[in-house]
Write a protein that holds these residues in place. Structure first.
Motif, short mmCIF file in Angstrom:
data_model
loop_
_atom_site.label_atom_id
_atom_site.label_comp_id
_atom_site.label_asym_id
_atom_site.label_seq_id
_atom_site.Cartn_x
_atom_site.Cartn_y
_atom_site.Cartn_z
N UNK A 182 0.97 -1.49 -0.20
CA UNK A 182 -0.61 0.40 -0.31
C UNK A 182 0.66 1.39 0.01
N UNK A 183 2.20 0.97 0.60
CA UNK A 183 3.52 2.72 0.35
C UNK A 183 4.20 2.49 -0.57
N UNK A 184 3.87 1.62 -1.96
CA UNK A 184 4.30 1.73 -2.85
C UNK A 184 4.24 2.87 -3.48
N UNK A 185 5.66 3.48 -4.06
CA UNK A 185 4.74 5.16 -4.34
C UNK A 185 3.62 5.04 -5.59
N UNK A 186 3.33 4.76 -6.39
CA UNK A 186 2.19 4.41 -7.46
C UNK A 186 1.38 3.18 -6.77
N UNK A 187 0.93 3.09 -5.60
CA UNK A 187 -0.08 2.39 -5.45
C UNK A 187 -1.23 1.53 -5.72
N UNK A 188 -1.40 0.12 -5.80
CA UNK A 188 -2.30 -0.29 -6.28
C UNK A 188 -3.06 -1.54 -5.35
N UNK A 189 -2.07 -1.67 -5.11
CA UNK A 189 -2.40 -2.76 -4.34
C UNK A 189 -2.07 -2.08 -2.76
N UNK A 190 -2.61 -3.60 -1.91
CA UNK A 190 -3.16 -3.40 -0.44
C UNK A 190 -1.85 -4.40 0.71
N UNK A 191 -1.19 -4.14 0.05
CA UNK A 191 0.01 -4.65 1.48
C UNK A 191 0.70 -4.28 2.54
N UNK A 192 0.05 -4.32 3.32
CA UNK A 192 1.36 -4.12 4.38
C UNK A 192 1.84 -4.85 5.07
N UNK A 193 3.49 -4.60 5.48
CA UNK A 193 4.14 -5.63 6.33
C UNK A 193 4.12 -5.04 7.71
N UNK A 194 4.20 -6.82 8.57
CA UNK A 194 4.52 -6.36 10.01
C UNK A 194 5.30 -5.64 11.19
N UNK A 195 6.30 -4.63 10.04
CA UNK A 195 7.00 -3.61 10.93
C UNK A 195 6.18 -2.09 10.33
N UNK A 196 5.48 -2.49 9.35
CA UNK A 196 4.85 -1.17 8.67
C UNK A 196 3.59 -1.43 9.38
N UNK A 197 2.95 -1.82 10.08
CA UNK A 197 1.50 -2.39 11.13
C UNK A 197 2.07 -1.91 12.16
N UNK A 198 2.96 -2.80 12.74
CA UNK A 198 3.93 -2.27 14.11
C UNK A 198 3.71 -0.46 14.48
N UNK A 199 4.52 -0.21 13.02
CA UNK A 199 4.87 1.40 13.56
C UNK A 199 3.68 2.58 13.35
N UNK A 200 2.81 1.46 12.63
CA UNK A 200 1.31 2.56 12.71
C UNK A 200 0.61 2.53 13.38
N UNK A 201 0.94 1.19 14.48
CA UNK A 201 0.11 0.65 16.03
C UNK A 201 0.32 1.50 16.70
N UNK A 202 1.42 1.85 16.20
CA UNK A 202 1.89 2.81 18.35
C UNK A 202 1.77 4.43 18.23
N UNK A 203 1.34 4.97 17.07
CA UNK A 203 1.67 6.54 16.80
C UNK A 203 0.30 7.30 18.16
N UNK A 204 0.73 7.79 17.94
CA UNK A 204 0.88 8.58 19.72
C UNK A 204 -0.75 9.83 19.38
N UNK A 205 -0.87 9.07 18.41
CA UNK A 205 -2.43 9.60 18.44
C UNK A 205 -3.68 8.94 18.30
N UNK A 206 -3.02 8.01 18.26
CA UNK A 206 -4.62 6.32 18.43
C UNK A 206 -4.87 6.72 20.23
N UNK A 207 -6.61 6.02 19.78
CA UNK A 207 -6.80 6.67 21.49
C UNK A 207 -7.03 4.79 21.57
#
Ligand SMILES: [Zn+2]
Length: 507
Positions: free
Chosen positions: A482-507
């Motif tokens: 999903x983070x390919x510069x011209x994203x057409x698909x929806x893959x999200x790696x475990x480390x990508x998922x972990x990084x966004x999942x700890x965003x300090x904006x999440x409640x």
């Protein structure tokens, strides 16, 4: 920041620009924060300055010719026993400064409480982001922790009127704190900042300069290791280990933003400053909420011809967020409360078509949102881009900040073109940027992000030698993400998922 434009930025500094801002169909995928989108195109320093502010508020006491017989004011201190409020007899006039007069409050919501129309607020002052806000002349007129900023009051369904009002500039979730680390005057052209060690759970650093004074990160070092070096951002040179976001007057940086363990060790950040400026360095620290819920404030700015739904998002938009939630599901993130705000009048038509120089004005409309959320601005066109994120990551929990939000070009996204992805893909991609994810590989493959488990698509895959790595050239090497510069698909790696999942904006 899109490193494609990063190239342009730093080549610009030495006098050459590859024309990063030119529009092509695939450049529309080049989703960038306002700190770089299109800027190298013109290259003029004026293109970097914040947008024009709304006109100043009416002068206190002696300037009240438009305010009727009541005494004009700019803040409560100008009034004796009453308070400073919108004139109850003034007719709405789109973009005219709010007529403020001393008077008594109406029954209604108090400062900081939610509102939808002017009548909801005891002062008759409901800002576009949906809270009541007291007028002010300077920060001294506001409550502690509040700031006096340029706002628009919604005065009718077709009118927004500027004034200066008190809002909370930082609205974190419980358990999140803002630390002031450094504050100083710099004469330029360079400055060095010491960023204290990041928390293992992640810290957001914010470097802020005076208005019109740019901060441009040059190098980032930790324990002698160069994590980022702007001068290496040219094709064919080893990519940085740890891309830093763009430049501007508010530069957010997330640490850690890669696989390398950076906890416990400070950073040395070397920056260029465009002119004498006050520099401040702050850190947002804490832990993401366990429910991993991301609240959203949606601003309707003409995109897709959409307007707020009566009880829920318009169905087209709701489907997009549902699809984005599905793509982001491996992170545990879910979208929470969505608030809808319609931008009225001339602002709606003027800001429906934006380029990089307009984005900070657009994102400023979220000032007064009064809560930590992701502001989403639905415009018609962003210089051909499908979407843009204010920063990588955004300035979380700073409503109205020039790097806090994402914008979506709905008119472009809704075009019946098989090359254009569904709305949900764009929402997920921009949300990924906003929460800290870079492109897996940039357009020519010489810059990759610092996560170990994401595929890289290097220059050797540019089989047609055109300098662009299109999805077909990166099959199995990132085109599925999903983070390919011209994203057409929806893959999200475990480390990508972990990084966004700890965003300090999440409640
Ligand atoms: Zn992008």
């Amino acid at each position: 920041m899109n490193p494609v434009c990063f190239f342009a930025l730093f080549l610009l500094i030495v006098g050459a620009s590859p024309g990063c801002g030119a529009r092509t169909e695939l450049d529309a995928w080049s989703v960038t924060p306002p700190s770089d989108a299109g800027r190298p195109d013109g290259g003029a320093p004026d293109a970097f300055v914040p947008p024009r502010p709304p006109p100043p508020p009416p002068p206190p006491r002696d300037g009240g010719v438009d305010a009727g017989p009541a005494e004009a004011c700019g803040r409560d201190a100008d009034c004796g026993t009453g308070l400073c409020r919108r004139s109850p007899v003034a007719a709405p006039r789109d973009l005219a400064p709010v007529p403020l007069v001393c008077g008594e409050p109406d029954p209604g919501a108090s400062d900081g409480e939610r509102c939808e129309t002017a009548r909801d607020c005891d002062r008759g002052l409901c800002v576009l982001a949906g809270t009541c806000a007291a007028p002010c002349v300077s920060d001294d007129d506001c409550a502690p922790d509040h700031a006096c900023v340029d706002l628009y009051a919604r005065t009718s369904v077709s009118a927004a009127q500027p004034y200066r009002g008190c809002v909370l500039p930082f609205v974190p979730h419980a358990g999140i704190r803002l630390e002031s680390i450094d504050e100083r005057s710099e004469t330029g052209p360079f400055a060095e900042l010491i960023l204290p060690a990041a928390d293992a759970s992640g810290s957001l650093f914010l470097v802020r300069s005076s208005p019109r004074a740019l901060v441009i990160p040059r190098t980032l070092r930790q324990s002698g290791v160069v994590l980022f070096d702007a001068d290496t951002l040219v094709p064919g040179v080893l990519p940085p280990l740890n891309p830093v976001v763009g430049f501007g007057t508010v530069v957010p940086m997330l640490a850690p933003n890669g696989s390398r363990d950076v906890s416990g060790v400070p950073f040395e950040l070397f920056v260029s400053v465009g002119s004498p400026t006050e520099l401040t360095l702050r850190a947002v620290r804490g832990r993401a909420g366990e429910s991993r819920t991301l609240d959203v404030d949606v601003f309707f700015v003409g995109g897709g011809g959409l307007r707020p739904g009566a009880a829920a998002l318009p169905s087209r938009l709701a489907r997009g967020f549902q699809e984005a939630a599905r793509i982001l599901a491996p992170s545990g993130i879910r979208f929470g409360e969505v608030r809808q705000h319609e931008i009225p009048g001339t602002l709606r038509s003027r800001l429906a078509f934006v380029d990089s120089s307009d984005l900070s004005e657009l994102f400023a409309l979220a000032a007064g949102a009064g809560r930590p959320s992701m502001p989403v601005f639905l415009v018609r066109d962003i210089s051909g881009a499908l979407g843009v994120a204010g920063g990588i990551p955004g300035a979380w929990a700073h409503p109205g900040s020039e790097t806090n939000g994402i914008a979506l070009a709905l008119d472009v996204i809704f075009e019946p073109d098989p090359l254009i992805p569904p709305l949900g893909t764009v929402v997920a991609h921009e949300t990924g940027h906003f929460l800290g994810l870079f492109h897996t590989s940039e357009v020519d493959g010489t810059v990759v992000e610092p996560l170990d488990d994401t595929p890289e698509c290097g220059p050797e895959r540019d089989t047609d030698g055109d300098g662009w790595l299109f999805p077909a050239e990166c099959v199995g090497a990132g085109a599925e993400n999903i983070m390919f510069w011209a994203a057409q698909n929806d893959g999200l790696s475990p480390q990508q998922a972990a990084l966004v999942g700890r965003a300090l904006l999440l409640r």
